[in-house]
Design an enzyme around this catalytic site. Structure first.
Site, PDB file in Angstrom:
ATOM      1  N   HIS A  37       0.810  -1.226   0.000  1.00  0.00           N
ATOM      2  CA  HIS A  37       0.000   0.000   0.000  1.00  0.00           C
ATOM      3  C   HIS A  37       0.844   1.278   0.000  1.00  0.00           C
ATOM      4  O   HIS A  37       0.327   2.357  -0.253  1.00  0.00           O
ATOM      5  CB  HIS A  37      -0.918   0.010   1.231  1.00  0.00           C
ATOM      6  N   ASP A  96       3.548   9.512  -0.620  1.00  0.00           N
ATOM      7  CA  ASP A  96       2.374   8.701  -0.264  1.00  0.00           C
ATOM      8  C   ASP A  96       2.184   7.628  -1.317  1.00  0.00           C
ATOM      9  O   ASP A  96       2.321   7.911  -2.513  1.00  0.00           O
ATOM     10  CB  ASP A  96       1.123   9.602  -0.238  1.00  0.00           C
TER      11      ASP A  96
HETATM   12  C1  GDG Z   1      -2.021   3.853   3.382  1.00  0.00           C
HETATM   13  C2  GDG Z   1      -0.993   4.538   2.449  1.00  0.00           C
HETATM   14  C3  GDG Z   1      -2.714   4.467   0.619  1.00  0.00           C
HETATM   15  C4  GDG Z   1      -8.533   9.920   8.043  1.00  0.00           C
HETATM   16  N1  GDG Z   1      -8.967  10.637   9.106  1.00  0.00           N
HETATM   17  C5  GDG Z   1     -10.177  10.167   9.418  1.00  0.00           C
HETATM   18  C6  GDG Z   1     -10.496   9.125   8.520  1.00  0.00           C
HETATM   19  N2  GDG Z   1      -9.461   9.019   7.674  1.00  0.00           N
HETATM   20  C7  GDG Z   1      -9.440   8.093   6.536  1.00  0.00           C
HETATM   21  C8  GDG Z   1      -9.408   8.858   5.229  1.00  0.00           C
HETATM   22  C9  GDG Z   1      -8.869   7.797   4.284  1.00  0.00           C
HETATM   23  C10 GDG Z   1      -7.942   6.997   5.203  1.00  0.00           C
HETATM   24  O1  GDG Z   1      -8.295   7.303   6.546  1.00  0.00           O
HETATM   25  C11 GDG Z   1      -6.499   7.410   5.001  1.00  0.00           C
HETATM   26  O2  GDG Z   1      -6.041   6.874   3.805  1.00  0.00           O
HETATM   27  P1  GDG Z   1      -4.792   7.490   3.020  1.00  0.00           P
HETATM   28  O3  GDG Z   1      -4.726   6.799   1.714  1.00  0.00           O
HETATM   29  O4  GDG Z   1      -4.994   8.939   2.879  1.00  0.00           O
HETATM   30  O5  GDG Z   1      -3.504   7.251   3.931  1.00  0.00           O
HETATM   31  P2  GDG Z   1      -2.871   6.080   4.888  1.00  0.00           P
HETATM   32  O6  GDG Z   1      -3.668   5.886   6.111  1.00  0.00           O
HETATM   33  O7  GDG Z   1      -1.459   6.477   5.118  1.00  0.00           O
HETATM   34  O8  GDG Z   1      -2.964   4.738   4.003  1.00  0.00           O
HETATM   35  C12 GDG Z   1      -1.729   5.357   1.390  1.00  0.00           C
HETATM   36  C13 GDG Z   1      -3.596   3.687   1.562  1.00  0.00           C
HETATM   37  O9  GDG Z   1      -2.835   2.977   2.545  1.00  0.00           O
HETATM   38  C14 GDG Z   1      -4.497   2.686   0.824  1.00  0.00           C
HETATM   39  O10 GDG Z   1      -3.739   1.831   0.023  1.00  0.00           O
HETATM   40  O11 GDG Z   1      -3.522   5.308  -0.195  1.00  0.00           O
HETATM   41  O12 GDG Z   1      -0.787   5.936   0.486  1.00  0.00           O
HETATM   42  O13 GDG Z   1      -0.098   5.354   3.196  1.00  0.00           O
HETATM   43  O14 GDG Z   1      -9.894   6.940   3.834  1.00  0.00           O
HETATM   44  O15 GDG Z   1     -10.705   9.346   4.928  1.00  0.00           O
HETATM   45  N3  GDG Z   1     -11.648   8.441   8.538  1.00  0.00           N
HETATM   46  C15 GDG Z   1     -12.545   8.789   9.493  1.00  0.00           C
HETATM   47  N4  GDG Z   1     -12.305   9.782  10.418  1.00  0.00           N
HETATM   48  C16 GDG Z   1     -11.144  10.496  10.390  1.00  0.00           C
HETATM   49  O16 GDG Z   1     -10.973  11.403  11.225  1.00  0.00           O
HETATM   50  N5  GDG Z   1     -13.707   8.137   9.560  1.00  0.00           N
END
Ligand code: GDG
Length: 469
Positions: free
Chosen positions: A153, A361
Protein backbone atom coordinates in the site's frame (compact mmCIF):
# COMPACT_ATOMS: atom_id res chain seq x y z
CA UNK A 1 -7.98 -15.70 2.31
CA UNK A 2 -7.10 -12.09 3.10
CA UNK A 3 -4.22 -11.45 5.50
CA UNK A 4 -3.38 -8.06 6.94
CA UNK A 5 -1.77 -6.70 10.07
CA UNK A 6 -5.05 -5.45 11.52
CA UNK A 7 -8.43 -6.95 10.73
CA UNK A 8 -11.31 -4.48 10.36
CA UNK A 9 -14.09 -6.19 12.24
CA UNK A 10 -17.58 -4.92 11.60
CA UNK A 11 -19.53 -4.17 14.78
CA UNK A 12 -21.79 -7.02 15.94
CA UNK A 13 -24.67 -5.69 13.82
CA UNK A 14 -22.50 -6.38 10.75
CA UNK A 15 -22.08 -2.67 10.05
CA UNK A 16 -18.60 -1.68 8.88
CA UNK A 17 -17.22 1.29 10.76
CA UNK A 18 -13.90 1.53 8.96
CA UNK A 19 -13.14 2.89 5.48
CA UNK A 20 -13.46 1.86 1.87
CA UNK A 21 -10.76 -0.81 1.89
CA UNK A 22 -12.50 -2.70 4.69
CA UNK A 23 -15.78 -2.54 2.79
CA UNK A 24 -14.19 -3.69 -0.46
CA UNK A 25 -12.37 -6.58 1.14
CA UNK A 26 -15.48 -7.61 3.07
CA UNK A 27 -17.46 -7.68 -0.18
CA UNK A 28 -14.77 -9.73 -1.92
CA UNK A 29 -14.61 -12.13 1.03
CA UNK A 30 -18.37 -12.60 1.11
CA UNK A 31 -18.47 -13.20 -2.62
CA UNK A 32 -15.71 -15.80 -2.49
CA UNK A 33 -16.67 -17.17 0.97
CA UNK A 34 -13.28 -16.14 2.24
CA UNK A 35 -11.66 -15.56 5.59
CA UNK A 36 -9.83 -12.46 6.87
CA UNK A 37 -6.83 -13.28 9.04
CA UNK A 38 -4.67 -10.93 11.13
CA UNK A 39 -3.88 -9.31 14.45
CA UNK A 40 -6.85 -8.74 16.76
CA UNK A 41 -5.31 -5.48 18.05
CA UNK A 42 -5.18 -7.11 21.53
CA UNK A 43 -2.17 -7.88 23.69
CA UNK A 44 -1.95 -11.19 25.57
CA UNK A 45 0.57 -12.33 28.17
CA UNK A 46 1.47 -15.57 26.37
CA UNK A 47 2.32 -15.99 22.67
CA UNK A 48 -0.85 -17.24 21.02
CA UNK A 49 -0.75 -20.13 18.59
CA UNK A 50 -4.39 -20.54 17.66
CA UNK A 51 -6.55 -17.82 16.17
CA UNK A 52 -9.97 -16.88 17.48
CA UNK A 53 -12.74 -17.30 14.90
CA UNK A 54 -15.54 -14.79 14.44
CA UNK A 55 -18.46 -14.57 12.05
CA UNK A 56 -20.24 -11.39 11.02
CA UNK A 57 -22.93 -11.92 8.44
CA UNK A 58 -21.47 -13.94 5.58
CA UNK A 59 -17.89 -12.88 6.40
CA UNK A 60 -15.50 -14.95 8.51
CA UNK A 61 -12.56 -13.67 10.52
CA UNK A 62 -9.63 -15.34 12.31
CA UNK A 63 -7.63 -13.11 14.64
CA UNK A 64 -4.48 -13.63 16.71
CA UNK A 65 -3.34 -11.72 19.80
CA UNK A 66 0.26 -10.51 20.09
CA UNK A 67 2.45 -10.25 23.19
CA UNK A 68 3.69 -6.80 24.24
CA UNK A 69 7.15 -7.78 22.98
CA UNK A 70 5.72 -8.89 19.61
CA UNK A 71 3.91 -5.59 19.19
CA UNK A 72 6.99 -3.61 20.17
CA UNK A 73 9.41 -5.41 17.86
CA UNK A 74 7.26 -6.40 14.89
CA UNK A 75 4.81 -3.49 14.65
CA UNK A 76 6.23 -0.39 16.36
CA UNK A 77 9.85 -1.43 15.78
CA UNK A 78 10.67 -3.01 12.44
CA UNK A 79 7.49 -2.18 10.49
CA UNK A 80 7.01 1.39 11.67
CA UNK A 81 10.50 2.57 12.69
CA UNK A 82 12.65 0.87 10.05
CA UNK A 83 10.49 0.04 7.02
CA UNK A 84 7.91 2.86 7.00
CA UNK A 85 10.43 5.75 6.92
CA UNK A 86 12.68 4.04 4.41
CA UNK A 87 9.82 3.20 2.06
CA UNK A 88 8.89 6.91 2.25
CA UNK A 89 12.46 7.97 1.35
CA UNK A 90 13.25 9.17 4.92
CA UNK A 91 16.57 7.37 5.34
CA UNK A 92 17.55 9.57 8.29
CA UNK A 93 14.48 8.54 10.29
CA UNK A 94 14.89 4.81 9.72
CA UNK A 95 16.03 3.00 12.87
CA UNK A 96 17.16 -0.58 12.36
CA UNK A 97 17.46 -2.98 15.28
CA UNK A 98 18.35 -6.65 14.93
CA UNK A 99 16.02 -7.51 17.82
CA UNK A 100 13.11 -5.77 16.07
CA UNK A 101 13.85 -7.62 12.85
CA UNK A 102 13.89 -10.89 14.83
CA UNK A 103 10.46 -10.01 16.24
CA UNK A 104 9.17 -9.16 12.77
CA UNK A 105 10.23 -12.53 11.43
CA UNK A 106 8.88 -14.31 14.54
CA UNK A 107 5.37 -12.82 14.16
CA UNK A 108 5.35 -13.56 10.42
CA UNK A 109 6.32 -17.15 11.21
CA UNK A 110 3.62 -17.47 13.89
CA UNK A 111 0.98 -16.05 11.52
CA UNK A 112 2.12 -18.46 8.78
CA UNK A 113 1.90 -21.48 11.12
CA UNK A 114 -1.62 -20.62 12.20
CA UNK A 115 -2.66 -19.80 8.64
CA UNK A 116 -1.12 -22.96 7.12
CA UNK A 117 -3.36 -25.08 9.34
CA UNK A 118 -6.43 -23.35 7.86
CA UNK A 119 -5.40 -23.41 4.20
CA UNK A 120 -7.04 -25.73 1.72
CA UNK A 121 -5.12 -26.49 -1.47
CA UNK A 122 -7.51 -24.48 -3.67
CA UNK A 123 -7.41 -21.36 -1.46
CA UNK A 124 -5.98 -18.15 -2.86
CA UNK A 125 -4.12 -15.98 -0.34
CA UNK A 126 -3.98 -12.15 -0.59
CA UNK A 127 -1.48 -10.57 1.80
CA UNK A 128 -1.53 -6.82 2.53
CA UNK A 129 1.26 -4.44 3.31
CA UNK A 130 4.76 -4.05 4.66
CA UNK A 131 4.10 -5.71 8.02
CA UNK A 132 3.83 -9.08 6.28
CA UNK A 133 6.39 -9.07 3.48
CA UNK A 134 7.99 -12.43 4.49
CA UNK A 135 4.67 -14.24 4.93
CA UNK A 136 4.82 -16.09 1.60
CA UNK A 137 8.32 -17.43 2.36
CA UNK A 138 7.13 -18.68 5.73
CA UNK A 139 4.09 -20.33 4.14
CA UNK A 140 6.20 -21.91 1.38
CA UNK A 141 8.58 -23.26 4.04
CA UNK A 142 5.57 -25.01 5.55
CA UNK A 143 4.75 -26.55 2.18
CA UNK A 144 1.98 -24.22 0.95
CA UNK A 145 1.69 -24.43 -2.83
CA UNK A 146 -1.30 -22.07 -3.04
CA UNK A 147 -1.43 -18.98 -5.19
CA UNK A 148 -0.21 -16.18 -2.94
CA UNK A 149 -0.40 -12.48 -3.83
CA UNK A 150 0.82 -9.39 -2.02
CA UNK A 151 -0.28 -5.77 -2.27
CA UNK A 152 2.06 -3.02 -1.09
CA UNK A 153 0.00 0.00 0.00
CA UNK A 154 2.95 2.36 0.50
CA UNK A 155 5.65 3.55 -1.94
CA UNK A 156 8.38 1.17 -3.10
CA UNK A 157 11.52 3.32 -3.16
CA UNK A 158 14.43 3.20 -5.56
CA UNK A 159 16.75 0.19 -4.95
CA UNK A 160 19.49 2.54 -3.72
CA UNK A 161 17.24 3.63 -0.86
CA UNK A 162 15.94 0.24 0.27
CA UNK A 163 19.48 -1.14 -0.06
CA UNK A 164 20.48 0.93 2.98
CA UNK A 165 18.47 -1.38 5.26
CA UNK A 166 20.37 -4.29 6.81
CA UNK A 167 18.64 -7.50 5.69
CA UNK A 168 17.00 -5.84 2.70
CA UNK A 169 18.21 -8.62 0.35
CA UNK A 170 16.45 -11.11 2.60
CA UNK A 171 13.22 -9.17 2.31
CA UNK A 172 13.62 -8.86 -1.44
CA UNK A 173 14.19 -12.58 -1.91
CA UNK A 174 11.05 -13.12 0.15
CA UNK A 175 9.04 -11.20 -2.44
CA UNK A 176 9.95 -13.90 -4.96
CA UNK A 177 7.82 -16.40 -3.04
CA UNK A 178 4.70 -14.52 -4.13
CA UNK A 179 3.02 -15.33 -7.44
CA UNK A 180 1.81 -11.77 -7.88
CA UNK A 181 2.98 -8.51 -6.29
CA UNK A 182 0.78 -5.44 -6.69
CA UNK A 183 1.96 -1.86 -6.21
CA UNK A 184 0.21 1.48 -6.39
CA UNK A 185 1.96 2.97 -9.44
CA UNK A 186 4.11 1.96 -12.39
CA UNK A 187 7.03 3.76 -10.76
CA UNK A 188 6.76 1.59 -7.61
CA UNK A 189 6.52 -1.52 -9.79
CA UNK A 190 9.64 -0.49 -11.74
CA UNK A 191 11.56 0.12 -8.51
CA UNK A 192 10.71 -3.33 -7.16
CA UNK A 193 11.50 -5.08 -10.46
CA UNK A 194 14.85 -3.32 -10.66
CA UNK A 195 15.70 -4.24 -7.05
CA UNK A 196 14.83 -7.89 -7.62
CA UNK A 197 17.02 -8.03 -10.70
CA UNK A 198 19.93 -6.01 -9.30
CA UNK A 199 19.95 -7.14 -5.67
CA UNK A 200 18.12 -10.49 -5.52
CA UNK A 201 19.61 -12.21 -8.58
CA UNK A 202 16.23 -12.57 -10.31
CA UNK A 203 16.07 -12.68 -14.10
CA UNK A 204 13.54 -10.61 -16.06
CA UNK A 205 10.85 -12.57 -17.94
CA UNK A 206 8.99 -10.35 -20.39
CA UNK A 207 8.18 -6.84 -19.25
CA UNK A 208 6.34 -7.64 -16.01
CA UNK A 209 7.72 -10.83 -14.44
CA UNK A 210 10.93 -12.00 -12.85
CA UNK A 211 12.19 -15.49 -12.20
CA UNK A 212 14.56 -17.07 -9.72
CA UNK A 213 15.03 -20.84 -9.61
CA UNK A 214 11.66 -22.44 -10.15
CA UNK A 215 9.66 -19.42 -9.02
CA UNK A 216 8.14 -16.79 -11.25
CA UNK A 217 6.67 -13.57 -9.82
CA UNK A 218 4.56 -11.03 -11.66
CA UNK A 219 4.84 -7.39 -10.60
CA UNK A 220 2.13 -4.97 -11.64
CA UNK A 221 0.55 -1.65 -10.72
CA UNK A 222 -3.02 -1.66 -9.39
CA UNK A 223 -3.81 1.88 -8.17
CA UNK A 224 -6.22 1.47 -5.27
CA UNK A 225 -9.58 3.20 -5.66
CA UNK A 226 -12.40 4.30 -3.39
CA UNK A 227 -16.10 3.48 -3.34
CA UNK A 228 -16.80 6.64 -5.32
CA UNK A 229 -20.59 6.50 -5.34
CA UNK A 230 -20.91 5.61 -1.65
CA UNK A 231 -18.70 8.57 -0.72
CA UNK A 232 -20.58 10.90 -3.06
CA UNK A 233 -23.90 9.84 -1.53
CA UNK A 234 -22.57 10.37 2.00
CA UNK A 235 -21.42 13.87 1.01
CA UNK A 236 -24.80 14.70 -0.51
CA UNK A 237 -26.64 13.63 2.62
CA UNK A 238 -24.56 15.04 5.45
CA UNK A 239 -25.20 18.76 5.00
CA UNK A 240 -28.33 17.84 6.90
CA UNK A 241 -26.34 16.77 9.98
CA UNK A 242 -25.94 19.15 12.87
CA UNK A 243 -22.12 19.13 12.93
CA UNK A 244 -21.81 20.02 9.25
CA UNK A 245 -24.52 22.71 9.55
CA UNK A 246 -22.84 24.26 12.59
CA UNK A 247 -19.45 24.25 10.87
CA UNK A 248 -20.96 25.97 7.83
CA UNK A 249 -22.51 28.57 10.11
CA UNK A 250 -19.24 29.16 11.94
CA UNK A 251 -17.47 29.91 8.66
CA UNK A 252 -19.69 32.95 8.16
CA UNK A 253 -19.17 33.05 4.36
CA UNK A 254 -15.40 32.54 4.67
CA UNK A 255 -14.03 30.08 2.14
CA UNK A 256 -12.82 26.74 3.54
CA UNK A 257 -9.47 25.13 2.74
CA UNK A 258 -9.29 21.60 4.12
CA UNK A 259 -6.86 18.74 4.79
CA UNK A 260 -7.34 15.34 6.47
CA UNK A 261 -4.41 13.09 7.33
CA UNK A 262 -3.26 10.62 9.91
CA UNK A 263 -0.76 12.60 11.98
CA UNK A 264 2.27 11.19 10.16
CA UNK A 265 5.51 12.82 9.00
CA UNK A 266 4.98 11.45 5.49
CA UNK A 267 1.92 13.69 5.13
CA UNK A 268 3.88 16.98 5.22
CA UNK A 269 1.63 18.71 7.78
CA UNK A 270 4.06 21.31 9.24
CA UNK A 271 5.37 22.02 5.71
CA UNK A 272 1.77 22.60 4.55
CA UNK A 273 1.14 25.00 7.43
CA UNK A 274 4.16 27.02 6.40
CA UNK A 275 2.94 27.13 2.80
CA UNK A 276 -0.44 28.39 4.02
CA UNK A 277 1.36 31.02 6.12
CA UNK A 278 3.27 32.08 3.01
CA UNK A 279 -0.08 32.31 1.15
CA UNK A 280 -1.51 34.61 3.85
CA UNK A 281 1.61 36.78 3.87
CA UNK A 282 1.59 37.09 0.08
CA UNK A 283 -2.19 37.71 -0.10
CA UNK A 284 -3.19 40.11 2.69
CA UNK A 285 -6.67 40.41 1.12
CA UNK A 286 -7.26 36.77 2.07
CA UNK A 287 -6.70 37.28 5.79
CA UNK A 288 -10.05 36.86 7.43
CA UNK A 289 -11.52 35.67 4.12
CA UNK A 290 -10.47 32.01 4.38
CA UNK A 291 -10.27 29.35 7.09
CA UNK A 292 -7.97 26.35 6.95
CA UNK A 293 -9.29 23.22 8.68
CA UNK A 294 -6.74 20.48 9.37
CA UNK A 295 -8.12 17.22 10.75
CA UNK A 296 -5.25 14.98 11.84
CA UNK A 297 -6.16 11.99 14.03
CA UNK A 298 -3.26 10.93 16.23
CA UNK A 299 -1.43 7.88 14.92
CA UNK A 300 1.33 5.51 16.20
CA UNK A 301 1.79 7.63 19.31
CA UNK A 302 4.13 5.00 20.81
CA UNK A 303 6.79 5.63 18.13
CA UNK A 304 9.14 8.49 19.22
CA UNK A 305 9.25 10.23 15.82
CA UNK A 306 5.47 10.72 16.01
CA UNK A 307 5.67 12.41 19.42
CA UNK A 308 8.22 14.79 17.89
CA UNK A 309 5.93 15.49 14.95
CA UNK A 310 3.06 16.25 17.35
CA UNK A 311 5.18 18.85 19.14
CA UNK A 312 6.42 20.37 15.88
CA UNK A 313 2.88 20.59 14.45
CA UNK A 314 1.48 22.15 17.64
CA UNK A 315 4.27 24.73 17.68
CA UNK A 316 3.94 25.66 14.01
CA UNK A 317 0.16 26.03 14.18
CA UNK A 318 0.32 27.93 17.48
CA UNK A 319 2.89 30.32 16.06
CA UNK A 320 0.94 31.00 12.84
CA UNK A 321 -2.35 31.47 14.67
CA UNK A 322 -0.64 33.77 17.17
CA UNK A 323 1.18 35.86 14.57
CA UNK A 324 -1.52 36.15 11.90
CA UNK A 325 -4.80 35.62 13.81
CA UNK A 326 -7.22 38.33 14.88
CA UNK A 327 -9.58 38.40 17.84
CA UNK A 328 -12.42 37.41 15.49
CA UNK A 329 -10.46 35.14 13.10
CA UNK A 330 -8.26 32.07 13.59
CA UNK A 331 -6.31 31.20 10.43
CA UNK A 332 -5.97 27.46 11.21
CA UNK A 333 -8.51 25.23 12.91
CA UNK A 334 -6.74 22.09 14.04
CA UNK A 335 -8.36 18.95 15.46
CA UNK A 336 -6.69 15.64 16.31
CA UNK A 337 -9.73 13.47 16.95
CA UNK A 338 -11.20 11.21 14.28
CA UNK A 339 -14.61 12.04 12.82
CA UNK A 340 -17.23 9.75 11.28
CA UNK A 341 -16.71 9.19 7.58
CA UNK A 342 -20.00 10.82 6.70
CA UNK A 343 -18.99 13.99 8.57
CA UNK A 344 -15.70 14.10 6.64
CA UNK A 345 -17.63 13.71 3.39
CA UNK A 346 -19.92 16.63 4.27
CA UNK A 347 -17.01 18.86 5.28
CA UNK A 348 -15.10 18.02 2.07
CA UNK A 349 -18.13 19.09 0.05
CA UNK A 350 -18.11 22.43 1.82
CA UNK A 351 -14.37 23.00 1.22
CA UNK A 352 -13.48 25.24 -1.70
CA UNK A 353 -9.94 23.85 -1.72
CA UNK A 354 -8.75 20.33 -0.88
CA UNK A 355 -5.11 20.63 0.14
CA UNK A 356 -3.41 17.22 -0.14
CA UNK A 357 0.35 17.70 0.04
CA UNK A 358 2.12 14.60 1.41
CA UNK A 359 5.91 14.54 1.10
CA UNK A 360 5.46 10.96 -0.12
CA UNK A 361 2.37 8.70 -0.26
CA UNK A 362 1.66 5.33 -1.83
CA UNK A 363 -1.68 6.53 -3.21
CA UNK A 364 -3.58 8.90 -0.85
CA UNK A 365 -7.27 8.13 -0.63
CA UNK A 366 -8.14 11.51 0.87
CA UNK A 367 -7.47 13.18 -2.50
CA UNK A 368 -9.92 10.78 -4.13
CA UNK A 369 -12.52 11.22 -1.39
CA UNK A 370 -12.31 15.00 -1.73
CA UNK A 371 -13.11 14.72 -5.44
CA UNK A 372 -15.97 12.26 -4.83
CA UNK A 373 -17.54 14.59 -2.27
CA UNK A 374 -17.81 17.64 -4.54
CA UNK A 375 -21.00 19.12 -5.93
CA UNK A 376 -20.62 18.63 -9.73
CA UNK A 377 -22.37 21.95 -10.34
CA UNK A 378 -19.95 23.92 -8.17
CA UNK A 379 -16.94 21.75 -7.32
CA UNK A 380 -13.94 22.80 -5.27
CA UNK A 381 -10.35 22.58 -6.54
CA UNK A 382 -7.81 19.95 -5.53
CA UNK A 383 -4.18 20.86 -4.81
CA UNK A 384 -2.18 17.62 -4.91
CA UNK A 385 1.42 16.66 -4.20
CA UNK A 386 3.32 15.22 -7.12
CA UNK A 387 4.72 12.66 -4.66
CA UNK A 388 1.33 11.05 -3.94
CA UNK A 389 0.58 8.02 -6.13
CA UNK A 390 -2.81 9.65 -6.81
CA UNK A 391 -1.07 12.36 -8.85
CA UNK A 392 -0.39 9.77 -11.59
CA UNK A 393 -4.14 9.33 -12.05
CA UNK A 394 -5.27 12.90 -11.39
CA UNK A 395 -3.19 15.22 -13.58
CA UNK A 396 -6.17 17.63 -13.64
CA UNK A 397 -5.49 18.57 -10.01
CA UNK A 398 -3.13 21.49 -9.33
CA UNK A 399 0.03 19.43 -8.96
CA UNK A 400 2.67 20.84 -6.60
CA UNK A 401 6.00 20.06 -5.01
CA UNK A 402 5.11 19.96 -1.28
CA UNK A 403 8.65 20.97 -0.33
CA UNK A 404 8.27 24.30 -2.10
CA UNK A 405 6.10 26.51 0.09
CA UNK A 406 6.09 29.30 -2.51
CA UNK A 407 4.70 26.94 -5.13
CA UNK A 408 2.05 25.54 -2.76
CA UNK A 409 1.07 29.08 -1.67
CA UNK A 410 0.65 30.04 -5.31
CA UNK A 411 -1.47 26.94 -5.99
CA UNK A 412 -3.78 27.81 -3.05
CA UNK A 413 -4.34 31.23 -4.61
CA UNK A 414 -4.92 29.69 -8.03
CA UNK A 415 -7.40 27.19 -6.56
CA UNK A 416 -9.36 29.95 -4.82
CA UNK A 417 -9.44 32.08 -7.98
CA UNK A 418 -10.27 29.26 -10.39
CA UNK A 419 -13.29 30.09 -12.57
CA UNK A 420 -16.35 27.85 -12.30
CA UNK A 421 -16.01 26.48 -15.84
CA UNK A 422 -12.42 25.40 -15.23
CA UNK A 423 -13.33 23.82 -11.87
CA UNK A 424 -16.12 21.87 -13.52
CA UNK A 425 -13.94 20.64 -16.38
CA UNK A 426 -11.10 19.54 -14.11
CA UNK A 427 -13.51 17.87 -11.69
CA UNK A 428 -15.39 15.98 -14.43
CA UNK A 429 -12.15 14.47 -15.77
CA UNK A 430 -11.02 13.41 -12.28
CA UNK A 431 -14.44 12.02 -11.33
CA UNK A 432 -14.57 9.94 -14.54
CA UNK A 433 -11.22 8.31 -13.71
CA UNK A 434 -12.15 7.63 -10.10
CA UNK A 435 -15.53 6.14 -11.03
CA UNK A 436 -13.91 3.83 -13.56
CA UNK A 437 -11.03 2.74 -11.33
CA UNK A 438 -12.96 2.41 -8.08
CA UNK A 439 -12.27 -0.01 -5.27
CA UNK A 440 -14.35 -2.75 -6.89
CA UNK A 441 -12.18 -2.49 -10.02
CA UNK A 442 -9.09 -2.74 -7.81
CA UNK A 443 -10.06 -5.89 -5.88
CA UNK A 444 -11.45 -7.45 -9.08
CA UNK A 445 -8.33 -6.78 -11.16
CA UNK A 446 -5.92 -8.05 -8.50
CA UNK A 447 -7.90 -11.18 -7.67
CA UNK A 448 -8.51 -12.00 -11.32
CA UNK A 449 -4.79 -11.83 -12.07
CA UNK A 450 -3.92 -13.82 -8.95
CA UNK A 451 -6.43 -16.57 -9.73
CA UNK A 452 -5.55 -16.76 -13.40
CA UNK A 453 -1.84 -16.84 -12.60
CA UNK A 454 0.48 -17.52 -15.49
CA UNK A 455 -2.38 -18.07 -17.90
CA UNK A 456 -3.54 -14.46 -17.73
CA UNK A 457 -2.13 -11.95 -20.18
CA UNK A 458 -0.19 -9.10 -18.58
CA UNK A 459 -1.79 -5.68 -18.24
CA UNK A 460 -2.46 -4.88 -21.89
CA UNK A 461 -2.18 -1.36 -23.25
CA UNK A 462 -5.87 -0.60 -22.71
CA UNK A 463 -5.76 -1.77 -19.10
CA UNK A 464 -2.59 0.20 -18.48
CA UNK A 465 -4.18 3.35 -19.89
CA UNK A 466 -7.24 2.69 -17.72
CA UNK A 467 -5.13 2.21 -14.60
CA UNK A 468 -3.23 5.40 -15.32
CA UNK A 469 -6.45 7.29 -15.91
C1 GDG B 1 -2.02 3.85 3.38
C2 GDG B 1 -0.99 4.54 2.45
C3 GDG B 1 -2.71 4.47 0.62
C4 GDG B 1 -8.53 9.92 8.04
N1 GDG B 1 -8.97 10.64 9.11
C5 GDG B 1 -10.18 10.17 9.42
C6 GDG B 1 -10.50 9.13 8.52
N2 GDG B 1 -9.46 9.02 7.67
C7 GDG B 1 -9.44 8.09 6.54
C8 GDG B 1 -9.41 8.86 5.23
C9 GDG B 1 -8.87 7.80 4.28
C10 GDG B 1 -7.94 7.00 5.20
O1 GDG B 1 -8.30 7.30 6.55
C11 GDG B 1 -6.50 7.41 5.00
O2 GDG B 1 -6.04 6.87 3.81
P1 GDG B 1 -4.79 7.49 3.02
O3 GDG B 1 -4.73 6.80 1.71
O4 GDG B 1 -4.99 8.94 2.88
O5 GDG B 1 -3.50 7.25 3.93
P2 GDG B 1 -2.87 6.08 4.89
O6 GDG B 1 -3.67 5.89 6.11
O7 GDG B 1 -1.46 6.48 5.12
O8 GDG B 1 -2.96 4.74 4.00
C12 GDG B 1 -1.73 5.36 1.39
C13 GDG B 1 -3.60 3.69 1.56
O9 GDG B 1 -2.83 2.98 2.54
C14 GDG B 1 -4.50 2.69 0.82
O10 GDG B 1 -3.74 1.83 0.02
O11 GDG B 1 -3.52 5.31 -0.19
O12 GDG B 1 -0.79 5.94 0.49
O13 GDG B 1 -0.10 5.35 3.20
O14 GDG B 1 -9.89 6.94 3.83
O15 GDG B 1 -10.71 9.35 4.93
N3 GDG B 1 -11.65 8.44 8.54
C15 GDG B 1 -12.55 8.79 9.49
N4 GDG B 1 -12.30 9.78 10.42
C16 GDG B 1 -11.14 10.50 10.39
O16 GDG B 1 -10.97 11.40 11.23
N5 GDG B 1 -13.71 8.14 9.56
Amino acid sequence: MVVSNRVSLPDPSGKIVAGGLAVALKDALERHQGLWFGWSGRISAQPCEEPTFLERGAAHYAVMDLTAQDKQEYYSGFANRALWPLMHYRIGLSEFSRADYGGYRRVNRAFARALARLLKPEDVVWVHDYHLMPLASELRALGAANRIGYFHHIPWPAPEVLGVLPGSCDLLRGMLDYDLVGLQTERDADNLRRALIEDAQAAPVGARSVERGARRTRIKAYPIGIDFDAFRLAAERTPATRMVRETAKSLAQRRLIMSVDRLDYSKGIPERMEAYERFLLANPDQRGAVVFLQIAPTSRAEVPEYAKLTRQTNETIGRINGELGEPDWTPIRYVTSAYPRAALAGLFRMARVGLVTPLRDGMNLVAKEYVAAQDPADPGALVLSRFAGAAQQLPQALIVNPNDKFEVAEAIRQALDMPLEERRARWAAMAATLRRCDVGWWTGAFLRDLRNGERAPGLDDDQRREAAG
